[in-house]
Design an enzyme around this catalytic site. Structure first.
Site, PDB file in Angstrom:
ATOM      1  N   ARG A 153      77.250  35.482   4.833  1.00  0.00           N
ATOM      2  CA  ARG A 153      76.688  34.137   5.007  1.00  0.00           C
ATOM      3  C   ARG A 153      77.761  33.074   4.795  1.00  0.00           C
ATOM      4  O   ARG A 153      78.687  33.272   4.015  1.00  0.00           O
ATOM      5  CB  ARG A 153      75.514  33.905   4.052  1.00  0.00           C
ATOM      6  N   TYR A 204      81.155  34.499   0.985  1.00  0.00           N
ATOM      7  CA  TYR A 204      80.446  35.785   0.875  1.00  0.00           C
ATOM      8  C   TYR A 204      80.501  36.527   2.211  1.00  0.00           C
ATOM      9  O   TYR A 204      80.680  35.916   3.259  1.00  0.00           O
ATOM     10  CB  TYR A 204      78.988  35.535   0.510  1.00  0.00           C
ATOM     11  N   ARG A 214      79.899  17.854  -4.711  1.00  0.00           N
ATOM     12  CA  ARG A 214      80.849  17.432  -3.678  1.00  0.00           C
ATOM     13  C   ARG A 214      81.090  15.930  -3.757  1.00  0.00           C
ATOM     14  O   ARG A 214      81.306  15.278  -2.744  1.00  0.00           O
ATOM     15  CB  ARG A 214      80.354  17.844  -2.288  1.00  0.00           C
TER      16      ARG A 214
HETATM   17  C1  LIG Z   1      75.771  29.264  -2.971  1.00  0.00           C
HETATM   18  C2  LIG Z   1      76.526  29.657  -1.781  1.00  0.00           C
HETATM   19  C3  LIG Z   1      75.970  30.521  -0.834  1.00  0.00           C
HETATM   20  C4  LIG Z   1      74.566  31.065  -0.953  1.00  0.00           C
HETATM   21  O1  LIG Z   1      74.398  31.950  -1.998  1.00  0.00           O
HETATM   22  P1  LIG Z   1      72.979  32.631  -2.254  1.00  0.00           P
HETATM   23  O2  LIG Z   1      73.176  33.397  -3.511  1.00  0.00           O
HETATM   24  O3  LIG Z   1      72.683  33.459  -1.058  1.00  0.00           O
HETATM   25  O4  LIG Z   1      71.964  31.529  -2.408  1.00  0.00           O
HETATM   26  C5  LIG Z   1      76.750  30.878   0.242  1.00  0.00           C
HETATM   27  N1  LIG Z   1      78.006  30.418   0.388  1.00  0.00           N
HETATM   28  C6  LIG Z   1      78.561  29.585  -0.484  1.00  0.00           C
HETATM   29  C7  LIG Z   1      79.957  29.120  -0.260  1.00  0.00           C
HETATM   30  C8  LIG Z   1      77.831  29.166  -1.603  1.00  0.00           C
HETATM   31  O5  LIG Z   1      78.393  28.313  -2.480  1.00  0.00           O
END
Ligand SMILES: *Cc1c(COP(=O)(O)O)cnc(C)c1O
Length: 370
Positions: free
Chosen positions: A117, A114, A135
């Site tokens: 994050r 994303y 995992r």
């Molecule tokens: C689940 C996840 C997130 C966090 O997603 P949110 O919707 O913010 O909880 C971030 N990066 C990865 C790779 C994920 O699998």
């Protein structure tokens, strides 16, 4: 409910029982040991032996003591005791790594999917190997040391990243000093405002939540903890007091449950779980559709199951007890939240909605040209 060390560990001193390092040292990892606690039939013993070669098991004495040994369908037992179906169901829809995490790793151990994050995998170890783990492909791997300096450099070079999610394995299995040094490196990067820790220790090893750990975590500006309670039986006096300690340190806790066939795939169970979570001030955040991971096929439920559960909850209980139902799409395209269908019709400026009681109600919108 409280854990009952006396059930399986008659002679253990309570100070040892409450010591997380004792718990990890005495974690059950062999069939020989497991047979001492659960009434395993000889065919089940042989099956577990087969499964553990590919997918080893680990169960902390604490989590094991929550299992009712008389009940082969015990919801905690099913989450941690190997099942032959892990090898036998082999769906065409399953993959070792359905979320394609390996493809999204610009630096070893760091998953960037994303825009703002990332996830950093800090260890492969857990206090209990959840059979539904997404995992589980990593269970046989040696726990190679994370290069946190390389990760920090990546974070610095990508200023759009504002949140880091620590995952694994279970980050709270690391020694407190080690975890602190990782957090120091991450928070040193000025664009990182929040760290989220994904950990199941409040559920599987609540004694890990020590005063020393809480003090260390509380010394950072913005840490959140996401945990995974999947069934009301997991909310014990010990897990509740572990959560309270974390909250006292100023760290909010959210819950990410996984929908698991035969364990919690009933509206009453999820509703009870989420209400209990609200009572201990843990916010239900996500209810996950089980990922299409090889070796987890026996836990899969149809999409409709999750939607039905939400339908039975929305409006019927407080919004603070209601998680988002989410599918993490295979191929790593991201998480998709799903809701029960509530727009029955939309013509011109008029909507027809279905209420939680099933009544159809019209609603006239504004700002739409006739
Ligand atoms: C689940 C996840 C997130 C966090 O997603 P949110 O919707 O913010 O909880 C971030 N990066 C990865 C790779 C994920 O699998």
């Amino acid at each position: 409910m409280k854990s009952s060390p006396e059930k399986f560990f008659q002679n253990v001193d309570l100070n040892l029982w409450n010591d997380w390092k004792w718990q990890l040292k005495n974690a059950v990892r062999t069939v020989e040991k497991l047979t001492g606690f659960l009434n395993l039939q000889s065919d089940e013993i042989n099956q577990i032996r087969k499964v553990e070669k590919k997918y080893p098991f680990v169960i902390s004495p604490y989590f094991l003591s929550l299992i009712n040994p008389e009940n082969i369908n015990d919801p905690i037992r099913k989450q941690v005791v190997p099942n032959i179906e892990e090898l036998e169901l082999m769906s065409k829809l399953s993959y070792d790594d359905p979320l394609m995490e390996k493809k999204k790793m610009p630096v070893r151990g760091l998953i960037h999917r994303y825009p703002d994050r990332v996830v950093i995998l800090v260890t492969n170890n857990c206090a209990a190997n959840c059979r539904h783990c997404n995992r589980k492909r990593n269970w046989q791997k040696k726990d190679t040391e994370l290069n946190i300096k390389n990760c920090a450099t990546y974070l610095k070079n990508n200023p759009k990243i504002r949140e880091v999610i620590l995952s694994g394995g279970d980050p709270l299995l690391l020694p407190t000093e080690k975890l602190k040094s990782i957090l120091d490196e991450i928070f040193f990067v000025s664009n990182i405002k929040v760290v989220r820790i994904g950990s199941r220790v409040p559920v599987t090893l609540p004694m890990r939540i020590t005063d020393k750990l809480c003090k260390m975590l509380g010394s950072f500006s913005s840490i959140w903890l996401n945990t995974q309670f999947n069934h009301p039986n997991e909310i014990t006096e010990e897990s509740e007091s572990a959560c309270l300690k974390i909250q006292h340190a100023g760290i909010p806790i959210n819950n990410q449950a996984v929908l698991l066939k035969g364990i919690n795939d009933k509206p009453e169970i999820i509703k009870h779980l989420c209400q209990r979570l609200q009572e201990i001030k843990v916010r239900p955040y996500y209810l996950f559709q089980c990922d299409r991971v090889s070796g987890t096929e026996h836990f899969w439920t149809p999409v409709k199951t999750g939607i039905n559960i939400l339908e039975k909850m929305i409006g019927h209980t407080g919004g603070l007890c209601i998680p988002k139902f989410v599918i993490d799409l295979p191929s790593g395209e991201g998480k998709i939240p799903l809701l029960p269908e509530n727009i029955i019709e939309h013509k011109n400026s008029t909507y027809k909605f279905k209420t939680y009681r099933g009544k159809i109600v019209s609603y006239v919108d504004v700002g739409v040209q006739q």
